[in-house]
Design a protein around this motif. Structure first.
Motif, PDB file in Angstrom:
ATOM      1  N   GLN A   1      -2.718 -10.212   2.276  1.00  0.00           N
ATOM      2  CA  GLN A   1      -3.761 -10.507   1.560  1.00  0.00           C
ATOM      3  C   GLN A   1      -3.859 -11.955   0.812  1.00  0.00           C
ATOM      4  OE1 GLN A   1      -4.175  -7.015  -1.356  1.00  0.00           O
ATOM      5  NE2 GLN A   1      -3.567  -5.906   0.410  1.00  0.00           N
TER       6      GLN A   1
ATOM      7  N   ARG B   1      -2.222  -5.795   6.787  1.00  0.00           N
ATOM      8  CA  ARG B   1      -3.187  -5.565   5.600  1.00  0.00           C
ATOM      9  C   ARG B   1      -2.610  -4.769   4.396  1.00  0.00           C
ATOM     10  NH1 ARG B   1      -9.352  -6.526   7.724  1.00  0.00           N
ATOM     11  NH2 ARG B   1      -9.104  -8.782   8.370  1.00  0.00           N
ATOM     12  N   ARG B   2      -1.786  -3.941   4.850  1.00  0.00           N
ATOM     13  CA  ARG B   2      -1.106  -3.258   3.760  1.00  0.00           C
ATOM     14  C   ARG B   2      -0.144  -3.798   2.973  1.00  0.00           C
ATOM     15  NH1 ARG B   2       2.197   1.361   6.259  1.00  0.00           N
ATOM     16  NH2 ARG B   2       2.497  -0.086   7.842  1.00  0.00           N
ATOM     17  N   SER B   3       0.341  -5.345   3.009  1.00  0.00           N
ATOM     18  CA  SER B   3       1.006  -5.972   2.520  1.00  0.00           C
ATOM     19  C   SER B   3       0.375  -6.908   1.470  1.00  0.00           C
ATOM     20  CB  SER B   3       1.943  -6.742   3.092  1.00  0.00           C
ATOM     21  OG  SER B   3       1.253  -7.661   3.863  1.00  0.00           O
TER      22      SER B   3
ATOM     23  N   GLU C   1       0.782  -1.352  -0.109  1.00  0.00           N
ATOM     24  CA  GLU C   1      -0.089  -0.050  -0.029  1.00  0.00           C
ATOM     25  C   GLU C   1       0.799   1.219   0.075  1.00  0.00           C
ATOM     26  OE1 GLU C   1      -3.103   2.093   3.210  1.00  0.00           O
ATOM     27  OE2 GLU C   1      -3.413  -0.057   2.709  1.00  0.00           O
ATOM     28  N   ASP C   2       2.083   1.205   0.630  1.00  0.00           N
ATOM     29  CA  ASP C   2       3.012   2.288   0.862  1.00  0.00           C
ATOM     30  C   ASP C   2       3.572   2.581  -0.648  1.00  0.00           C
ATOM     31  OD1 ASP C   2       2.238   2.930   3.567  1.00  0.00           O
ATOM     32  OD2 ASP C   2       3.662   1.535   4.343  1.00  0.00           O
TER      33      ASP C   2
ATOM     34  N   ILE D   1       1.228   4.231  -2.826  1.00  0.00           N
ATOM     35  CA  ILE D   1       1.030   5.750  -2.412  1.00  0.00           C
ATOM     36  C   ILE D   1       2.395   6.511  -2.807  1.00  0.00           C
ATOM     37  CG2 ILE D   1       1.087   7.258  -0.360  1.00  0.00           C
ATOM     38  CD1 ILE D   1      -0.689   5.228   1.126  1.00  0.00           C
TER      39      ILE D   1
END
Length: 390
Positions: A296, A290-292, A224-225, A228
């Protein structure tokens, strides 16, 4: 490059933010942001870091802000524009440079030949400049062309503009050489220093530096990062373990690896749901947040084979550092789901997941000039072959 781009980018840098610049000059936020992005793309390096609190200048920008301010001042002089205003008209640097060359040579025909342009094209550019500035710039005579007083003023300003622009963009011949460019590559976090991804990143950095003479900074973080960072300009390309169904991005697969569950008390076969649920009860489960992409993938597996209520069976620990997770799984203090190459330890069980949960890593970039340039460079000069071997 166009005058309006430089003027709006200068406003953003001087006012310390896109919204502040928008309020100062009355231009839409989107126009200021787009101008800043265009300048970054053309220079080949980021000028700002974009965050929730606004923008902050990069080190490169801090060094070059005075030069950008001088360029903006020259553009305002050319367009007779006030300091805090963005003029309604805009002119291209290329047209200014070509006009100066035509007046230096004294002939539109000879200048067009020297610049490998069609004479009508150069004539149209000069006419467009005269219409935009609403003044006559050249006088045509039997021996060629001469500048009007306003044309002479413009040529003098253009000479300063060209010198500043070339110094700012570190341009020598050839003008668009890639050697002086800087690029930034983001990647998901390698599980181990000797795994396929870490080897790929090390090899990529070596290839780009040795073969291309490019400076490429590499940073590892979560999926996620990474997105961004790609959207805000922190990264030019990223290595992401997720397929994106979004036309904003382009992707090319570069690496595929198996995934396994590692730890204690695991069943021999992932299809043995009762044993899998028992293993979840007996040991904590450590996963990335969950940002990875890997988290997921792990949740999809557990939903399918342990049941949608698997979270109620186990003590879930979230740690974003993969090396720490690998250490916990290897020591037997927790179970985890990891790339298969990171699970090769004798004192615990390894349960490979079906190939539908393989970790596929994609080279991902936004469809911008700089993103396309880096993606093309990564795929050239043997780097594609390096990918295929990992």
């Amino acid at each position: 490059m166009r005058s309006s781009t430089i003027i709006m980018a200068d406003l953003a840098l001087r006012h310390g933010g896109i919204r502040a610049a928008s309020r100062a000059c009355g231009q839409p936020v989107s126009s200021i942001g787009a101008a800043l992005t265009r300048l970054e793309d053309d220079l080949g390096f980021p000028l700002v870091r974009r965050g929730e609190d606004g923008i902050s200048l990069t080190i490169d920008a801090q060094r070059r802000t005075p030069a950008i301010a001088r360029l903006a001042a020259l553009c305002r002089q050319i367009l007779s524009c006030e300091a805090e205003r963005v003029p309604d008209k805009s002119i291209s640097f290329a047209a200014l440079f070509r006009l100066s060359e035509a007046l230096r040579v004294g002939s539109i025909r000879r200048a067009a030949e020297q610049m490998n342009l069609a004479q009508p094209q150069l004539t149209r550019q000069i006419s467009l400049l005269e219409r935009t500035l609403d003044t006559k710039l050249i006088l045509r005579g039997p021996k060629g062309i001469d500048p009007t007083p306003e044309g002479l003023r413009l040529v003098n300003l253009t000479g300063q503009l060209e010198a500043e622009w070339r110094a700012l963009s570190q341009v020598s011949e050839p003008q668009h050489s890639q050697v002086s460019r800087r690029y930034s590559l983001g990647s998901i976090i390698p599980a181990t220093p000797f795994g396929e991804l870490a080897t790929l990143l090390a090899g990529l950095n070596t290839e780009m530096h040795n073969r291309q003479g490019l400076r490429v900074s590499i940073a590892s973080t979560l999926a996620e990062d990474l997105l961004i960072g790609l959207d805000t300009g922190r990264f030019d390309c990223i290595l992401l373990d997720a397929a994106l169904n979004d036309p904003t991005y382009a992707q090319s697969p570069v690496l595929r690896g198996s995934v396994a569950m590692a730890g204690l008390h695991l069943p021999e076969d992932y299809r043995n749901q009762a044993e899998l649920r028992r293993a979840l009860k007996r040991q904590p489960l450590v996963l990335q947040s969950r940002r990875s992409g890997l988290r997921q993938r792990a949740e999809q597996f557990l939903d399918t084979y342990a049941g949608p209520d698997w979270r109620s069976l186990t003590s879930l620990v979230e740690i974003d550092s993969l090396p720490i997770i690998v250490n916990m799984a290897h020591s037997g203090t927790a179970n985890s789901i990891l790339p298969l190459h990171a699970t090769a330890v004798e004192n615990h069980r390894i349960m490979p997941l079906p190939s539908t949960f393989d970790q596929i890593i994609f080279l991902t970039w936004r469809r911008t000039p700089k993103g396309r340039r880096l993606a093309k460079l990564i795929g050239s000069n043997g780097i594609a072959e390096m990918f295929s071997k990992t």
